[in-house]
Design an enzyme around this catalytic site. Sequence first.
Site, PDB file in Angstrom:
ATOM      1  N   HIS A  67       0.825  -1.216   0.000  1.00  0.00           N
ATOM      2  CA  HIS A  67       0.000   0.000   0.000  1.00  0.00           C
ATOM      3  C   HIS A  67       0.861   1.269   0.000  1.00  0.00           C
ATOM      4  O   HIS A  67       1.972   1.232  -0.476  1.00  0.00           O
ATOM      5  CB  HIS A  67      -0.996  -0.047   1.163  1.00  0.00           C
ATOM      6  CG  HIS A  67      -1.690  -1.378   1.223  1.00  0.00           C
ATOM      7  ND1 HIS A  67      -2.763  -1.690   0.433  1.00  0.00           N
ATOM      8  CD2 HIS A  67      -1.413  -2.503   1.950  1.00  0.00           C
ATOM      9  CE1 HIS A  67      -3.138  -2.940   0.672  1.00  0.00           C
ATOM     10  NE2 HIS A  67      -2.338  -3.458   1.588  1.00  0.00           N
ATOM     11  N   GLU A  82      -2.434   0.304   7.806  1.00  0.00           N
ATOM     12  CA  GLU A  82      -1.519  -0.770   7.409  1.00  0.00           C
ATOM     13  C   GLU A  82      -0.269  -0.227   6.715  1.00  0.00           C
ATOM     14  O   GLU A  82       0.830  -0.704   6.941  1.00  0.00           O
ATOM     15  CB  GLU A  82      -2.248  -1.754   6.479  1.00  0.00           C
ATOM     16  CG  GLU A  82      -1.365  -2.864   5.959  1.00  0.00           C
ATOM     17  CD  GLU A  82      -2.066  -3.749   4.933  1.00  0.00           C
ATOM     18  OE1 GLU A  82      -3.272  -3.543   4.676  1.00  0.00           O
ATOM     19  OE2 GLU A  82      -1.394  -4.632   4.380  1.00  0.00           O
ATOM     20  N   HIS A 135       2.755  -7.139   4.473  1.00  0.00           N
ATOM     21  CA  HIS A 135       1.405  -6.628   4.696  1.00  0.00           C
ATOM     22  C   HIS A 135       0.950  -6.931   6.118  1.00  0.00           C
ATOM     23  O   HIS A 135       1.596  -7.679   6.853  1.00  0.00           O
ATOM     24  CB  HIS A 135       0.421  -7.287   3.722  1.00  0.00           C
ATOM     25  CG  HIS A 135       0.551  -6.790   2.325  1.00  0.00           C
ATOM     26  ND1 HIS A 135      -0.361  -5.947   1.748  1.00  0.00           N
ATOM     27  CD2 HIS A 135       1.521  -7.004   1.394  1.00  0.00           C
ATOM     28  CE1 HIS A 135       0.022  -5.668   0.512  1.00  0.00           C
ATOM     29  NE2 HIS A 135       1.158  -6.303   0.267  1.00  0.00           N
ATOM     30  N   GLU A 199       1.704 -11.668   5.553  1.00  0.00           N
ATOM     31  CA  GLU A 199       0.731 -10.906   6.350  1.00  0.00           C
ATOM     32  C   GLU A 199       1.176 -11.092   7.798  1.00  0.00           C
ATOM     33  O   GLU A 199       1.125 -12.188   8.336  1.00  0.00           O
ATOM     34  CB  GLU A 199      -0.679 -11.472   6.162  1.00  0.00           C
ATOM     35  CG  GLU A 199      -1.232 -11.346   4.748  1.00  0.00           C
ATOM     36  CD  GLU A 199      -1.868  -9.987   4.455  1.00  0.00           C
ATOM     37  OE1 GLU A 199      -1.799  -9.081   5.303  1.00  0.00           O
ATOM     38  OE2 GLU A 199      -2.427  -9.849   3.353  1.00  0.00           O
TER      39      GLU A 199
HETATM   40 ZN    ZN Z   1      -2.176  -5.265   2.593  1.00  0.00          ZN
END
Ligand code: ZN
Length: 221
Positions: A67, A82, A135, A199
């Site tokens: 992002h 995030e 992430h 993640e």
């Molecule tokens: Zn993400």
Amino acid sequence: GRVYVNGTPIGPTGPVHQAGGKYFVSETLIPKIRSAMTVSLTPSFPHTDPAVTTPKYGRIVVIDPGHGGRDPGAISYSGYHEKEVVLNIARRVAAYLRQDGVRVIMTRDSDVYIELDERANIANRAGADLFVSIHADSHNDRSHQGFSIYVARSASWASKTTARNIESALVQTGVQNKGIRNADFRVLVNTTCPAVLVECGYLSNPGESAKLYDNRHQDRL
Ligand code: ZN
């Protein structure tokens, strides 16, 4: 297919097969390949430097903080973005790798928006050895927690091995292990080198989101 060893064409080559990111040629080419290879007995680096003797030295790793800019990614229970959490973690990963003599390229090192295809292209253009996208997860059900690691459905052996290595390292942080999963994310499919997406935990989980914003926890990750 054509086969070259240090620029010398070897042929006729016969069929060339691709499997798991590697190319296989006929066994009958072995004598020709051998004769075209030269072996240097002089080490190119002094062996006294411990950084040089590790196989990590000189490898190129692209770290991709997810992002950025107008894309905040997941938004935590307490309002964290995030994009900020993953940039902080990515910077720490980069610093540790650089200490080990790894060449690190960050797809972004500030709060900017970068297209997914461009993230993969950065790795492809650099001839990277590994691409790691970082992430943090989110779920409507706030009880979800733990880390997950993604590889593409057609992931190479190297990508899967890397995923398993990262998994066994992350288990040691005490974060719950949700395992290795397959997903054809663009950054995993469009990269030509081994690629994994991590993640690091759930920002939607109150306890885990607080940890994800903690400096010491980011450092352990
Ligand atoms: Zn993400």
